[in-house]
Enzyme design. Structure first.
Site, short mmCIF file in Angstrom:
data_model
loop_
_atom_site.label_atom_id
_atom_site.label_comp_id
_atom_site.label_asym_id
_atom_site.label_seq_id
_atom_site.Cartn_x
_atom_site.Cartn_y
_atom_site.Cartn_z
N HIS A 311 0.86 -1.18 0.00
CA HIS A 311 0.00 0.00 0.00
C HIS A 311 0.89 1.23 0.00
CE1 HIS A 311 -3.08 2.85 1.24
NE2 HIS A 311 -3.93 1.95 0.79
N ASP A 368 -8.05 -5.33 0.46
CA ASP A 368 -8.62 -6.16 -0.59
C ASP A 368 -8.21 -7.61 -0.55
OD1 ASP A 368 -10.19 -4.27 -1.77
OD2 ASP A 368 -8.51 -3.43 -2.88
N1 ACO Z 1 4.09 -7.44 -4.94
C1 ACO Z 1 5.43 -7.40 -5.16
N2 ACO Z 1 6.19 -6.31 -4.95
C2 ACO Z 1 5.58 -5.20 -4.52
C3 ACO Z 1 4.19 -5.16 -4.29
C4 ACO Z 1 3.45 -6.33 -4.51
N3 ACO Z 1 2.12 -6.35 -4.30
N4 ACO Z 1 3.85 -3.91 -3.88
C5 ACO Z 1 4.97 -3.20 -3.86
N5 ACO Z 1 6.04 -3.98 -4.23
C6 ACO Z 1 7.45 -3.59 -4.26
C7 ACO Z 1 7.77 -2.70 -5.44
O1 ACO Z 1 8.18 -3.45 -6.57
C8 ACO Z 1 8.87 -1.85 -4.89
O2 ACO Z 1 10.06 -2.61 -4.87
P1 ACO Z 1 11.50 -1.89 -5.09
O3 ACO Z 1 11.63 -0.92 -3.96
O4 ACO Z 1 12.48 -3.00 -5.07
O5 ACO Z 1 11.39 -1.20 -6.42
C9 ACO Z 1 8.48 -1.64 -3.41
O6 ACO Z 1 7.69 -2.81 -3.09
C10 ACO Z 1 7.67 -0.39 -3.17
O7 ACO Z 1 6.53 -0.42 -4.00
P2 ACO Z 1 5.99 0.78 -4.88
O8 ACO Z 1 5.41 0.25 -6.15
O9 ACO Z 1 7.03 1.85 -4.97
O10 ACO Z 1 4.85 1.30 -3.93
P3 ACO Z 1 3.66 2.19 -4.36
O11 ACO Z 1 3.29 2.95 -3.15
O12 ACO Z 1 3.96 2.97 -5.59
O13 ACO Z 1 2.53 1.12 -4.75
C11 ACO Z 1 0.64 -0.27 -4.64
C12 ACO Z 1 1.48 0.79 -3.90
C13 ACO Z 1 0.23 0.23 -6.02
C14 ACO Z 1 -0.63 -0.53 -3.83
C15 ACO Z 1 1.47 -1.57 -4.76
O14 ACO Z 1 1.84 -2.04 -3.49
C16 ACO Z 1 0.73 -2.65 -5.55
O15 ACO Z 1 0.76 -2.65 -6.77
N6 ACO Z 1 0.08 -3.61 -4.83
C17 ACO Z 1 -0.70 -4.63 -5.50
C18 ACO Z 1 -2.05 -4.08 -5.93
C19 ACO Z 1 -2.98 -3.86 -4.79
O16 ACO Z 1 -3.18 -4.71 -3.93
N7 ACO Z 1 -3.62 -2.67 -4.78
C20 ACO Z 1 -4.62 -2.31 -3.77
C21 ACO Z 1 -4.17 -1.14 -2.96
S1 ACO Z 1 -5.29 -0.82 -1.68
C22 ACO Z 1 -6.56 -0.04 -2.43
O17 ACO Z 1 -6.45 0.63 -3.41
C23 ACO Z 1 -7.80 -0.19 -1.79
#
Ligand code: ACO
Length: 433
Positions: A311, A368
């Site tokens: 998140h 979720d």
């Molecule tokens: N699986 C694998 N790796 C992940 C995940 C994941 N679900 N989420 C984040 N990471 C990793 C990223 O690759 C990144 O790695 P790095 O630092 O080596 O590059 C690090 O964790 C930080 O992640 P970011 O993408 O920079 O975080 P951001 O805040 O931009 O993204 C997000 C947040 C979009 C929710 C992301 O965690 C994601 O895509 N999760 C899966 C989708 C999801 O469950 N969304 C629902 C969110 S809650 C809602 O909207 C109600």
């Protein structure tokens, strides 16, 4: 912004040696903000923050999140307390008005929302224009946007009464619109709302009852539905809420703004995640394959992400995920369902939380991760999951939109950019290229 700056933050240009004092404002709780509004005028520079990871776009008194501690408060009340003790319309009142209602205020509010639940009959013709296999989120975008063509008497955003009527209409009509999208997709007749039912009960009735049978309400399921609505009601300046605010900042009408919010919510990185979680669990299929998928999620060359994990704000357990997991157990026990996907989800959560990749990045289950399993057990098709999120989030969008319009310092949202394209160049006639 009402409060005075608490201190200044000094920025020094290393080349010219010039210093600039930027005001710092404190919120009631949480991090302070550095006010950069005069930065361009004073320094000739913009700030650069794609994805807005360090940018506050507004002041707001609605929702507070402490992502490190896993805290979510609406108007100061903890989400788990609200989910346990309030009902959805009580939370809706709180979000819209700032305080919990008295019994009399609650009764009036329930009545006002209930009496706006029907749709203009002409709107049902709209549905017939869609293909039966249209994704219900596509129908939601279209029908909610179209409300502005039907309710001309609540489009003046500068009239507080019209703003209030539009707010009631949106909160009240969303379950009706959503249930109609579902009924249309399966070829069943639309159900009219019933005013003696609660918000959650009415939604279940419009979704699942058929004219030829008496629909028996299951109180465990209606309670779970109500709780799911509460858990999704608002979440400060997320992508869809920021979209609603940005659309509304130009003076667009509230129905158009909420349609924009629905479009933003649809994506799998946001509201589409609950649908994506269930698809992912189905694809994993067996506990033996979890390790393989965790490996894929860790692989930077693989676009796969563990849906329902991570998140932007929470770097701890999402407090909503805890309530959702409890609700999941309650619903499955009530229905006598043994869903292997729940076992799979719990094992996946356990293994991911032990994995160095997820631990070091503070990736925890979000709201979720469990909601899809509950919704599936309750009989919702996967394509409706994000729609339910939109139904619940409408009150948050409306409260945030209203707060913005009522802010005397409100301006049209207009970010700037770091331009990386070509500099000015002469046009070359096509025969000389
Ligand atoms: N699986 C694998 N790796 C992940 C995940 C994941 N679900 N989420 C984040 N990471 C990793 C990223 O690759 C990144 O790695 P790095 O630092 O080596 O590059 C690090 O964790 C930080 O992640 P970011 O993408 O920079 O975080 P951001 O805040 O931009 O993204 C997000 C947040 C979009 C929710 C992301 O965690 C994601 O895509 N999760 C899966 C989708 C999801 O469950 N969304 C629902 C969110 S809650 C809602 O909207 C109600």
């Amino acid at each position: 912004m009402s409060n005075a700056a608490s201190k200044t933050f000094t920025l020094t240009d290393n080349q010219s040696g010039e210093s600039f004092d930027l005001p710092v404002f404190d919120g009631s709780v949480g991090p302070s903000v550095i006010d950069v509004r005069r930065l361009y005028g004073d320094t000739g520079h913009f700030t650069y923050d794609p994805g807005f990871t360090s940018t506050g776009s507004c002041d707001s008194a609605i929702t507070f999140i402490d992502g490190d501690e896993g805290i979510l408060l609406h108007r100061g009340y903890a989400i788990d307390d609200l989910a346990e003790r309030a009902d959805f319309l009580e939370v809706a009142y709180l979000l819209l008005n700032g305080e919990l209602p008295t019994a009399a205020q609650k009764a009036t509010f329930d009545h006002d929302v209930t009496y706006h639940t029907m749709l203009h009959e002409q709107l049902s013709n709209f549905y017939r224009g869609f293909r039966r296999d249209a994704h219900p989120m596509a129908i939601m975008c279209g029908v909610v946007g179209a409300l502005s063509a039907f309710y001309h008497d609540s489009l003046d955003i500068y009239d507080p009464h019209q703003r209030m009527v539009a707010s009631f209409r949106l909160v009240a009509k969303m379950p009706t619109i959503a249930a109609m999208a579902y009924k249309y997709s399966i070829g069943q007749p639309f159900n009219y709302p019933q005013n003696d039912l609660s918000y959650a009960e009415n939604f279940l009735h419009m979704m699942f009852s058929v004219p030829s049978e008496t629909y028996v309400m299951n109180p465990v399921l209606s309670k779970a539905m109500d709780r799911i609505f509460i858990l999704h009601a608002d979440h400060e300046q997320n992508a869809s809420t920021s979209t609603v605010r940005l659309a509304g900042s130009s003076g667009a009408n509230p129905f158009a703004c909420i349609a924009a919010g629905i479009a933003s919510l649809w994506g799998p990185a946001h509201g589409g995640a609950n649908e994506a979680v269930l698809n992912m669990l189905t694809e994993i299929g067996h506990k033996d394959r979890i390790a393989e998928y965790i490996k894929k999620a860790r692989d930077k060359d693989d676009p796969f992400r563990l849906f329902g994990f991570g998140h932007r704000v929470y770097k701890n357990y999402d407090p909503r995920a805890k309530v959702m997991q409890e609700t999941c157990h309650e619903v499955l026990a009530e229905l006598g369902v043994e869903d292997p996907l729940l076992d799979l989800a719990m094992e996946l959560e356990k293994l991911a939380l032990e994995d160095e990749y997820f631990v070091s990045r503070k990736l925890y289950p979000n709201v979720d991760f469990y909601s899809g399993i509950i919704l599936k057990a309750m009989g919702f098709p996967v394509s409706m999951f994000t729609v339910l999120f939109a139904v619940a989030r409408t009150v948050g969008w409306v409260a945030q939109w209203k707060e913005m319009i009522e802010d005397p310092g409100q301006k049209i949202g207009r970010p700037r950019q770091l331009y990386t394209g070509p500099d000015a160049r002469p046009y070359i006639p096509i025969d000389q290229r």
